[in-house]
Design a protein around this motif. Structure first.
Motif, PDB file in Angstrom:
ATOM      1  N   ASP A 101       0.828  -1.199   0.000  1.00  0.00           N
ATOM      2  CA  ASP A 101       0.000   0.000   0.000  1.00  0.00           C
ATOM      3  C   ASP A 101       0.870   1.259   0.000  1.00  0.00           C
ATOM      4  N   ARG A 128       3.958   1.528  -1.033  1.00  0.00           N
ATOM      5  CA  ARG A 128       4.647   1.605  -2.318  1.00  0.00           C
ATOM      6  C   ARG A 128       3.736   2.189  -3.396  1.00  0.00           C
ATOM      7  N   GLU A 129       2.496   1.745  -3.412  1.00  0.00           N
ATOM      8  CA  GLU A 129       1.548   2.253  -4.406  1.00  0.00           C
ATOM      9  C   GLU A 129       1.253   3.731  -4.186  1.00  0.00           C
ATOM     10  N   ARG A 130       1.097   4.132  -2.936  1.00  0.00           N
ATOM     11  CA  ARG A 130       0.857   5.554  -2.657  1.00  0.00           C
ATOM     12  C   ARG A 130       2.056   6.393  -3.066  1.00  0.00           C
ATOM     13  N   ARG A 136       4.214   5.679  -5.450  1.00  0.00           N
ATOM     14  CA  ARG A 136       4.277   5.733  -6.917  1.00  0.00           C
ATOM     15  C   ARG A 136       3.310   6.762  -7.486  1.00  0.00           C
ATOM     16  N   ARG A 137       2.187   6.942  -6.817  1.00  0.00           N
ATOM     17  CA  ARG A 137       1.194   7.897  -7.297  1.00  0.00           C
ATOM     18  C   ARG A 137       1.529   9.332  -6.919  1.00  0.00           C
ATOM     19  N   SER A 138       2.482   9.507  -6.019  1.00  0.00           N
ATOM     20  CA  SER A 138       2.838  10.843  -5.551  1.00  0.00           C
ATOM     21  C   SER A 138       3.629  11.583  -6.632  1.00  0.00           C
ATOM     22  N   PRO A 139       3.241  12.814  -6.976  1.00  0.00           N
ATOM     23  CA  PRO A 139       3.955  13.559  -8.016  1.00  0.00           C
ATOM     24  C   PRO A 139       5.400  13.852  -7.644  1.00  0.00           C
ATOM     25  N   ARG A 171       7.507  10.760  -8.317  1.00  0.00           N
ATOM     26  CA  ARG A 171       7.719  10.565  -9.751  1.00  0.00           C
ATOM     27  C   ARG A 171       8.743  11.556 -10.276  1.00  0.00           C
TER      28      ARG A 171
END
Length: 76
Positions: A41, A43-45, A47-50, A53
């Protein structure tokens, strides 16, 4: 008094309820699975963070270089 069929029905309902309770308790005590789910969870959050990225690779490289520098300094 209740008849035998009503008793059987009540027993089955009670068993089903207890089975769900036992499964829920077992899931709460499974620390390894809970930790894995939390890591996925997170890790996914991330990855979605600008910001991750945008700065993810340079930040990872900086951390790696800092760790490498610590290892080299300690060996000397």
């Amino acid at each position: 008094m209740t008849n035998p069929e009503q008793l059987r029905t009540e027993i089955e309902r009670t068993r089903a309820g207890l089975g769900g309770t036992v499964e829920a308790l077992a899931a709460k005590t499974d620390v390894r699975t809970r930790a894995r789910r939390a890591a996925v969870d997170l890790r996914e959050r991330a990855r979605r963070s600008p910001s991750v990225r945008r700065y993810g690779l340079p930040a990872a490289a900086a951390v790696l270089l800092a760790a490498l520098a610590v290892v080299i300094v300690r060996r000397r």
